[in-house]
Write a protein that holds these residues in place. Structure first.
Motif, PDB file in Angstrom:
ATOM      1  N   GLU A 118       9.786  14.697 -15.785  1.00  0.00           N
ATOM      2  CA  GLU A 118      10.978  14.770 -16.643  1.00  0.00           C
ATOM      3  C   GLU A 118      10.731  15.626 -17.880  1.00  0.00           C
ATOM      4  O   GLU A 118      11.609  16.346 -18.318  1.00  0.00           O
ATOM      5  CB  GLU A 118      11.408  13.358 -17.048  1.00  0.00           C
ATOM      6  CG  GLU A 118      12.014  12.577 -15.909  1.00  0.00           C
ATOM      7  CD  GLU A 118      12.523  11.221 -16.348  1.00  0.00           C
ATOM      8  OE1 GLU A 118      12.799  11.026 -17.552  1.00  0.00           O
ATOM      9  OE2 GLU A 118      12.641  10.350 -15.476  1.00  0.00           O
ATOM     10  N   ASP A 119       9.542  15.529 -18.428  1.00  0.00           N
ATOM     11  CA  ASP A 119       9.208  16.274 -19.629  1.00  0.00           C
ATOM     12  C   ASP A 119       8.951  17.745 -19.282  1.00  0.00           C
ATOM     13  O   ASP A 119       8.112  18.049 -18.427  1.00  0.00           O
ATOM     14  CB  ASP A 119       7.965  15.661 -20.293  1.00  0.00           C
ATOM     15  CG  ASP A 119       7.584  16.388 -21.549  1.00  0.00           C
ATOM     16  OD1 ASP A 119       8.291  16.236 -22.555  1.00  0.00           O
ATOM     17  OD2 ASP A 119       6.571  17.135 -21.517  1.00  0.00           O
ATOM     18  N   GLU A 120       9.674  18.644 -19.935  1.00  0.00           N
ATOM     19  CA  GLU A 120       9.569  20.079 -19.640  1.00  0.00           C
ATOM     20  C   GLU A 120       8.166  20.624 -19.875  1.00  0.00           C
ATOM     21  O   GLU A 120       7.672  21.442 -19.098  1.00  0.00           O
ATOM     22  CB  GLU A 120      10.551  20.878 -20.510  1.00  0.00           C
ATOM     23  CG  GLU A 120      11.932  20.987 -19.930  1.00  0.00           C
ATOM     24  CD  GLU A 120      12.825  21.868 -20.803  1.00  0.00           C
ATOM     25  OE1 GLU A 120      12.399  22.985 -21.172  1.00  0.00           O
ATOM     26  OE2 GLU A 120      13.939  21.421 -21.103  1.00  0.00           O
ATOM     27  N   ASN A 121       7.529  20.193 -20.953  1.00  0.00           N
ATOM     28  CA  ASN A 121       6.177  20.677 -21.251  1.00  0.00           C
ATOM     29  C   ASN A 121       5.172  20.222 -20.193  1.00  0.00           C
ATOM     30  O   ASN A 121       4.315  20.997 -19.773  1.00  0.00           O
ATOM     31  CB  ASN A 121       5.725  20.232 -22.639  1.00  0.00           C
ATOM     32  CG  ASN A 121       6.490  20.926 -23.740  1.00  0.00           C
ATOM     33  OD1 ASN A 121       6.966  22.045 -23.570  1.00  0.00           O
ATOM     34  ND2 ASN A 121       6.630  20.250 -24.871  1.00  0.00           N
ATOM     35  N   THR A 122       5.289  18.971 -19.777  1.00  0.00           N
ATOM     36  CA  THR A 122       4.405  18.451 -18.731  1.00  0.00           C
ATOM     37  C   THR A 122       4.636  19.211 -17.435  1.00  0.00           C
ATOM     38  O   THR A 122       3.681  19.577 -16.740  1.00  0.00           O
ATOM     39  CB  THR A 122       4.642  16.939 -18.510  1.00  0.00           C
ATOM     40  OG1 THR A 122       4.433  16.254 -19.753  1.00  0.00           O
ATOM     41  CG2 THR A 122       3.702  16.376 -17.462  1.00  0.00           C
ATOM     42  N   GLN A 123       5.895  19.480 -17.110  1.00  0.00           N
ATOM     43  CA  GLN A 123       6.209  20.229 -15.892  1.00  0.00           C
ATOM     44  C   GLN A 123       5.606  21.634 -15.952  1.00  0.00           C
ATOM     45  O   GLN A 123       5.016  22.112 -14.982  1.00  0.00           O
ATOM     46  CB  GLN A 123       7.717  20.314 -15.670  1.00  0.00           C
ATOM     47  CG  GLN A 123       8.094  20.960 -14.355  1.00  0.00           C
ATOM     48  CD  GLN A 123       7.661  20.132 -13.165  1.00  0.00           C
ATOM     49  OE1 GLN A 123       7.988  18.960 -13.078  1.00  0.00           O
ATOM     50  NE2 GLN A 123       6.910  20.733 -12.249  1.00  0.00           N
ATOM     51  N   LYS A 124       5.735  22.282 -17.095  1.00  0.00           N
ATOM     52  CA  LYS A 124       5.177  23.637 -17.248  1.00  0.00           C
ATOM     53  C   LYS A 124       3.660  23.602 -17.092  1.00  0.00           C
ATOM     54  O   LYS A 124       3.077  24.468 -16.414  1.00  0.00           O
ATOM     55  CB  LYS A 124       5.563  24.220 -18.598  1.00  0.00           C
ATOM     56  CG  LYS A 124       5.083  25.634 -18.780  1.00  0.00           C
ATOM     57  CD  LYS A 124       5.549  26.219 -20.091  1.00  0.00           C
ATOM     58  CE  LYS A 124       5.017  27.638 -20.207  1.00  0.00           C
ATOM     59  NZ  LYS A 124       5.385  28.265 -21.446  1.00  0.00           N
ATOM     60  N   GLU A 125       2.996  22.612 -17.688  1.00  0.00           N
ATOM     61  CA  GLU A 125       1.542  22.489 -17.565  1.00  0.00           C
ATOM     62  C   GLU A 125       1.138  22.252 -16.109  1.00  0.00           C
ATOM     63  O   GLU A 125       0.155  22.828 -15.631  1.00  0.00           O
ATOM     64  CB  GLU A 125       1.020  21.357 -18.446  1.00  0.00           C
ATOM     65  CG  GLU A 125       1.068  21.680 -19.916  1.00  0.00           C
ATOM     66  CD  GLU A 125       0.758  20.493 -20.809  1.00  0.00           C
ATOM     67  OE1 GLU A 125       0.550  19.371 -20.295  1.00  0.00           O
ATOM     68  OE2 GLU A 125       0.720  20.684 -22.036  1.00  0.00           O
ATOM     69  N   TYR A 126       1.892  21.422 -15.392  1.00  0.00           N
ATOM     70  CA  TYR A 126       1.577  21.169 -13.982  1.00  0.00           C
ATOM     71  C   TYR A 126       1.802  22.437 -13.144  1.00  0.00           C
ATOM     72  O   TYR A 126       0.974  22.774 -12.298  1.00  0.00           O
ATOM     73  CB  TYR A 126       2.401  20.007 -13.425  1.00  0.00           C
ATOM     74  CG  TYR A 126       1.989  19.653 -12.006  1.00  0.00           C
ATOM     75  CD1 TYR A 126       0.805  18.974 -11.766  1.00  0.00           C
ATOM     76  CD2 TYR A 126       2.767  20.025 -10.912  1.00  0.00           C
ATOM     77  CE1 TYR A 126       0.403  18.671 -10.468  1.00  0.00           C
ATOM     78  CE2 TYR A 126       2.381  19.731  -9.620  1.00  0.00           C
ATOM     79  CZ  TYR A 126       1.200  19.046  -9.404  1.00  0.00           C
ATOM     80  OH  TYR A 126       0.808  18.759  -8.119  1.00  0.00           O
ATOM     81  N   ASP A 127       2.888  23.114 -13.376  1.00  0.00           N
ATOM     82  CA  ASP A 127       3.168  24.357 -12.648  1.00  0.00           C
ATOM     83  C   ASP A 127       2.067  25.395 -12.889  1.00  0.00           C
ATOM     84  O   ASP A 127       1.657  26.103 -11.965  1.00  0.00           O
ATOM     85  CB  ASP A 127       4.532  24.927 -13.045  1.00  0.00           C
ATOM     86  CG  ASP A 127       5.696  24.059 -12.586  1.00  0.00           C
ATOM     87  OD1 ASP A 127       5.500  23.183 -11.710  1.00  0.00           O
ATOM     88  OD2 ASP A 127       6.809  24.248 -13.112  1.00  0.00           O
ATOM     89  N   ASN A 128       1.563  25.467 -14.124  1.00  0.00           N
ATOM     90  CA  ASN A 128       0.456  26.376 -14.433  1.00  0.00           C
ATOM     91  C   ASN A 128      -0.819  25.951 -13.694  1.00  0.00           C
ATOM     92  O   ASN A 128      -1.554  26.800 -13.177  1.00  0.00           O
ATOM     93  CB  ASN A 128       0.193  26.431 -15.936  1.00  0.00           C
ATOM     94  CG  ASN A 128       1.289  27.141 -16.695  1.00  0.00           C
ATOM     95  OD1 ASN A 128       2.096  27.878 -16.126  1.00  0.00           O
ATOM     96  ND2 ASN A 128       1.333  26.914 -17.999  1.00  0.00           N
TER      97      ASN A 128
END
Length: 111
Positions: free
Chosen positions: A48-58
């Protein structure tokens, strides 16, 4: 049939890789984000958290790049249990750490 288990980490996430190791190659890769969930594909988790999603995608992007390296099978196979190997290039967002945690033999796969 010989198999091994490794953890693949960066400072935020950990995936478990279980793979068949034969003839200096790894195959039949199974990935797990935990909770006894296994898939032959790298898990595409959603947060749900955009920053967490971006970190996971990276992290996934870095992992895909690492797995595409020509000698990566040998890196996994040559790892010693408990030993950590860090991979960091200018193209990765975060260093990736691979740690071998187990080697085991499977006599017969039950289908």
């Amino acid at each position: 049939m010989d198999r091994s288990v490794w953890t693949i980490n960066n400072k935020h996430f950990t995936l478990i890789l279980d793979a068949k190791t034969e003839h200096e190659k790894i195959s039949d890769r199974k990935f797990s984000p935990g909770e006894d969930i296994w898939t032959s594909e790298i898990p595409q988790l959603k947060f749900e958290d955009e920053n967490t999603q971006k970190e996971y995608d990276n992290f996934i992007s870095d992992l895909l790049m690492l797995l595409s390296e020509p000698n990566i099978d040998q890196v996994f196979i040559d790892a010693k249990i408990g030993e950590e190997s860090e991979y960091d290039t200018s193209a990765t967002y975060e260093p990736i750490i691979i740690r071998k945690i187990e080697d085991y033999e499977v006599e017969k796969v039950i289908s």
